[in-house]
Design a protein around this motif. Structure first.
Motif, PDB file in Angstrom:
ATOM      1  N   ALA A 165       0.745  -1.117   0.127  1.00 22.18           N
ATOM      2  CA  ALA A 165      -0.025   0.032  -0.104  1.00 22.18           C
ATOM      3  C   ALA A 165       0.863   1.271  -0.101  1.00 22.18           C
ATOM      4  O   ALA A 165       1.772   1.222   0.698  1.00 22.18           O
ATOM      5  CB  ALA A 165      -0.910   0.074   1.311  1.00 22.18           C
ATOM      6  N   LEU A 166       0.479   2.342  -0.977  1.00 19.63           N
ATOM      7  CA  LEU A 166       1.092   3.584  -0.869  1.00 19.63           C
ATOM      8  C   LEU A 166       0.227   4.475  -0.036  1.00 19.63           C
ATOM      9  O   LEU A 166      -1.130   4.441  -0.243  1.00 19.63           O
ATOM     10  CB  LEU A 166       1.361   3.992  -2.499  1.00 19.63           C
ATOM     11  N   VAL A 167       0.708   5.369   0.577  1.00 17.49           N
ATOM     12  CA  VAL A 167       0.083   6.664   1.090  1.00 17.49           C
ATOM     13  C   VAL A 167       0.176   7.633   0.333  1.00 17.49           C
ATOM     14  O   VAL A 167       1.235   8.361  -0.140  1.00 17.49           O
ATOM     15  CB  VAL A 167       0.612   6.982   2.529  1.00 17.49           C
ATOM     16  N   VAL A 168      -0.749   8.362  -0.174  1.00 15.36           N
ATOM     17  CA  VAL A 168      -0.897   9.476  -0.913  1.00 15.36           C
ATOM     18  C   VAL A 168      -1.351  10.697  -0.233  1.00 15.36           C
ATOM     19  O   VAL A 168      -2.692  10.642   0.173  1.00 15.36           O
ATOM     20  CB  VAL A 168      -1.720   9.426  -2.192  1.00 15.36           C
ATOM     21  N   GLU A 169      -0.643  11.377  -0.038  1.00 13.94           N
ATOM     22  CA  GLU A 169      -0.941  12.623   1.096  1.00 13.94           C
ATOM     23  C   GLU A 169      -1.455  13.987  -0.014  1.00 13.94           C
ATOM     24  O   GLU A 169      -0.740  14.196  -0.976  1.00 13.94           O
ATOM     25  CB  GLU A 169       0.190  13.340   1.779  1.00 13.94           C
ATOM     26  N   GLN A 170      -2.744  14.625   0.562  1.00 13.33           N
ATOM     27  CA  GLN A 170      -3.087  15.498  -0.067  1.00 13.33           C
ATOM     28  C   GLN A 170      -2.299  16.868  -0.321  1.00 13.33           C
ATOM     29  O   GLN A 170      -1.631  17.117   0.974  1.00 13.33           O
ATOM     30  CB  GLN A 170      -4.370  16.049   0.274  1.00 13.33           C
ATOM     31  N   VAL A 171      -2.080  17.630  -1.380  1.00 16.86           N
ATOM     32  CA  VAL A 171      -1.246  18.729  -1.354  1.00 16.86           C
ATOM     33  C   VAL A 171      -2.073  19.940  -1.923  1.00 16.86           C
ATOM     34  O   VAL A 171      -2.711  19.736  -3.017  1.00 16.86           O
ATOM     35  CB  VAL A 171      -0.066  18.563  -2.436  1.00 16.86           C
ATOM     36  N   ARG A 172      -2.253  21.207  -1.204  1.00 18.11           N
ATOM     37  CA  ARG A 172      -3.144  22.175  -1.521  1.00 18.11           C
ATOM     38  C   ARG A 172      -2.359  23.194  -2.480  1.00 18.11           C
ATOM     39  O   ARG A 172      -1.059  23.447  -2.145  1.00 18.11           O
ATOM     40  CB  ARG A 172      -3.589  22.776  -0.553  1.00 18.11           C
ATOM     41  N   VAL A 173      -3.127  23.605  -3.568  1.00 18.23           N
ATOM     42  CA  VAL A 173      -2.300  24.626  -4.369  1.00 18.23           C
ATOM     43  C   VAL A 173      -3.050  26.019  -4.174  1.00 18.23           C
ATOM     44  O   VAL A 173      -4.458  25.863  -4.176  1.00 18.23           O
ATOM     45  CB  VAL A 173      -2.558  24.156  -5.762  1.00 18.23           C
ATOM     46  N   LEU A 174      -2.514  26.934  -3.533  1.00 21.93           N
ATOM     47  CA  LEU A 174      -3.322  28.250  -3.112  1.00 21.93           C
ATOM     48  C   LEU A 174      -3.116  29.290  -4.070  1.00 21.93           C
ATOM     49  O   LEU A 174      -2.004  29.460  -4.832  1.00 21.93           O
ATOM     50  CB  LEU A 174      -2.815  28.726  -1.880  1.00 21.93           C
ATOM     51  N   ASP A 175      -3.911  30.251  -4.355  1.00 25.11           N
ATOM     52  CA  ASP A 175      -3.610  31.477  -5.017  1.00 25.11           C
ATOM     53  C   ASP A 175      -2.563  32.458  -4.408  1.00 25.11           C
ATOM     54  O   ASP A 175      -2.158  32.201  -2.930  1.00 25.11           O
ATOM     55  CB  ASP A 175      -4.870  32.222  -5.552  1.00 25.11           C
TER      56      ASP A 175
END
Length: 577
Positions: free
Chosen positions: A541-551
């Protein structure tokens, strides 16, 4: 003596010669000559000189452009004198995959119509002066379908009063997943929108809509809608589009709004509700949704999504407005649990990235992938654009250099390569230099230390280079085409990483058999035990962490993976959210 008639003899010839000399010479198009000579598949036309040449061509693209049948990607942007593409596009560019004609002066219609373009997947007509796209002056014919492969359509920033009436027939296959028509003058959304069975994202913000048809809820894959900036008569729906998730909005539409029925709030009988349910189920079956439920759990690839709310130190990327006219779209993700130590695991990973660049990314014209060792990444990150003389980077395998000098070095290497090999085809980074043609500034990703760690679409930095000891990676995908393109490429990359990890564990390669290149990359001796981190953990299993893109103001632009991402069609993949 007889007099010489005026206009004859020597004086007439002199006048003709003078007139010919005074006639303006045809404008030169060196980009077209170069593309033809090198048999290029990608072409970018932009910059101040373009305006003058297009004006001289009557507000159209030069006919010579349509004699480049190998083109897969064509972008013509920022040209205020381009009023229509011109005849010959459909016949001359049959292999075109991406057509980007943004920030020009196209309008009020398209004459002649664009299609048929049988291979076109991405069409961007944003930022023009289009008022209507009726049959004959629109996207292409409906019979036979003019755009059978279309996946992404961007019509934002025009003056459209309605969407193309024959859109579902022009692009009939269940492929169109992204439709943007924000910042127009749309007054009505047709119930026929439900015929777009694969639609995932719909952006109709900042228009003049007063109602949203309940049939929109019948789109089986729709996950993201944006109706902000419209004056909806249903006050509750008006509030929901500003503060509720898409799922809640669609459920409200499905129930018919406040009155519990469809359209005007009248309750419907059970027969109509059952018919509507059957239509939704049929569309799900046609689009292939739900097939994975019948596949046995054994042997699946496991991906676990770690949400921002669960992450004590989530990585963020802030986007500067300077990239808008250069390469505006970016998506990021963090993946943990990769095992690149055994055998040829690292080589397989790097080779798979190269193949994705060739195929899904269409030789980096649709998108560019960059992978980094997360331990070397210092966040938060800034995605910006800088003039070539101000952008410094330590490219992979090279010393620190300015982007201007790096591009020049690569150009000289390319010329030397041509002379030695006596052929026009290039390899390595040299193949992508033309993607920077006409750019006054170059895109780059900068870490918290002020170091440039990525210079798309050319190279990454030595600072964040992937090694055999790397187990946590930061992934980025950038594109000049669309946000959906970034997400699709990221989906493919994450899936490929999961497959590589599973293969590594199941085959249990001996670390001592690792290839010399991979060992050189790592700079460390192989693990004498031969056991991998994934094997010790007993899971692929791989863990995929969310990354936020902001203005620039800190407002969210996109988060990956969202609920609509990693909706992989592969039946052997399980995503735990």
């Amino acid at each position: 003596m007889p007099r010489k008639c005026p206009g004859r003899g020597g004086s007439g010839g002199a006048m003709a010669a003078a007139a010919a000399a005074a006639a303006p010479a045809p404008e030169a198009w060196p980009e077209l000559e170069l593309a033809e000579r090198e048999r290029r598949r990608e072409l970018l036309l932009t910059g101040p000189g373009l305006e003058r040449r297009v004006r001289a061509a009557g507000g159209r693209l030069p006919p010579r452009l349509f004699s480049l049948p190998l083109l897969h990607y064509l972008e013509v942007s920022g040209c205020g004198s381009l009023r229509e593409p011109g005849p010959g596009l459909a016949q001359g560019l049959p292999q075109l995959h991406s057509l980007v004609l943004r920030r020009n002066a196209l309008g009020p219609g398209l004459s002649p119509e664009l299609g048929p373009l049988p291979a076109l997947r991405v069409l961007d007509l944003s930022g023009n002066a289009l008022e209507a796209l009726p049959p004959g002056q629109g996207l292409g014919p409906a019979e036979p379908p003019g755009l059978p492969q279309l996946q992404s359509l961007n019509l934002s920033g025009n003056r459209l009063r309605e969407l193309p009436a024959d859109l579902a027939r022009c692009a009939p296959r269940p492929l169109l997943s992204e439709l943007a028509a924000a910042d127009n003058r749309l007054r009505e959304l047709s119930p026929d929108i439900a015929h777009l069975a694969s639609l995932k994202t719909l952006d109709l913000s900042n228009n003049q809509l007063s109602e949203v048809p309940a049939e929109l809820a019948d789109c089986p894959k729709l996950k993201e809608v944006n109706f902000r900036g419209n004056k909806l008569t249903d006050r509750r729906l008006e509030k929901m589009v500003h503060g509720c998730q898409t799922k809640s909005i669609l459920e409200y539409l499905r129930s018919g709004g406040r009155g519990g029925g469809r359209g005007k709030g009248k309750a419907e009988g059970p027969e109509k509700e059952e018919a509507r349910r059957r239509r939704r189920e049929r569309r799900r079956r046609e689009s292939g949704e739900g097939e994975e439920e019948e596949v046995d759990h054994a042997g699946r690839l496991l991906l676990r999504v770690l949400h921002v709310s669960e992450n004590p130190a989530p990585l963020t990327v802030q986007v500067s407005p300077t990239v808008r006219d250069v390469r505006p779209f970016i998506v990021g993700a963090v993946v943990r649990g990769m095992d690149l130590k055994p055998g040829n695991a690292l080589r397989r990973f790097l080779t798979s990235q190269t193949k994705l660049h060739e195929d899904v990314c269409e030789k980096r014209t649709a998108a560019t992938i960059a992978t980094h060792d997360l331990q070397a990444v210092r966040g938060p990150l800034l995605y910006t654009a800088r003039p070539p003389q101000d952008l410094k980077i330590v490219p992979l395998g090279r010393k620190e250099v300015k982007a201007k000098d790096l591009v020049r070095q690569l150009q000289l290497e390319a010329e030397e390569h041509r002379k030695q090999k006596k052929r026009q085809n290039l390899s390595g980074l040299h193949r992508y230099l033309h993607l920077l043609d006409g750019k006054d500034s170059y895109p780059c990703l900068v870490d918290a230390d002020g170091d440039v760690i990525s210079f798309p679409p050319i190279t990454n930095s030595e600072k964040t280079k992937i090694k055999k000891t790397t187990s946590a990676l930061f992934l980025e995908v950038t594109s000049a085409a669309s946000l959906q393109t970034c997400k699709q490429v990221m989906d493919a990359l994450v899936l490929k990483m999961a497959e590589i990890n599973k293969y590594t564990l199941e085959n249990q390669e001996d670390g001592s058999l690792s290839d010399p290149d991979a060992d050189a990359v790592s700079g460390q001796p192989p693990d004498p035990s031969g056991s991998s981190g994934a094997e010790k953990a007993g899971s692929t299993a791989l863990v995929v962490e969310q990354v936020r893109v902001l203005d620039e103001d800190g407002h969210l632009k996109v988060v990956y993976p969202s609920k609509t991402d990693l909706g992989l069609a592969a039946p052997h993949v399980t995503v735990i959210r």
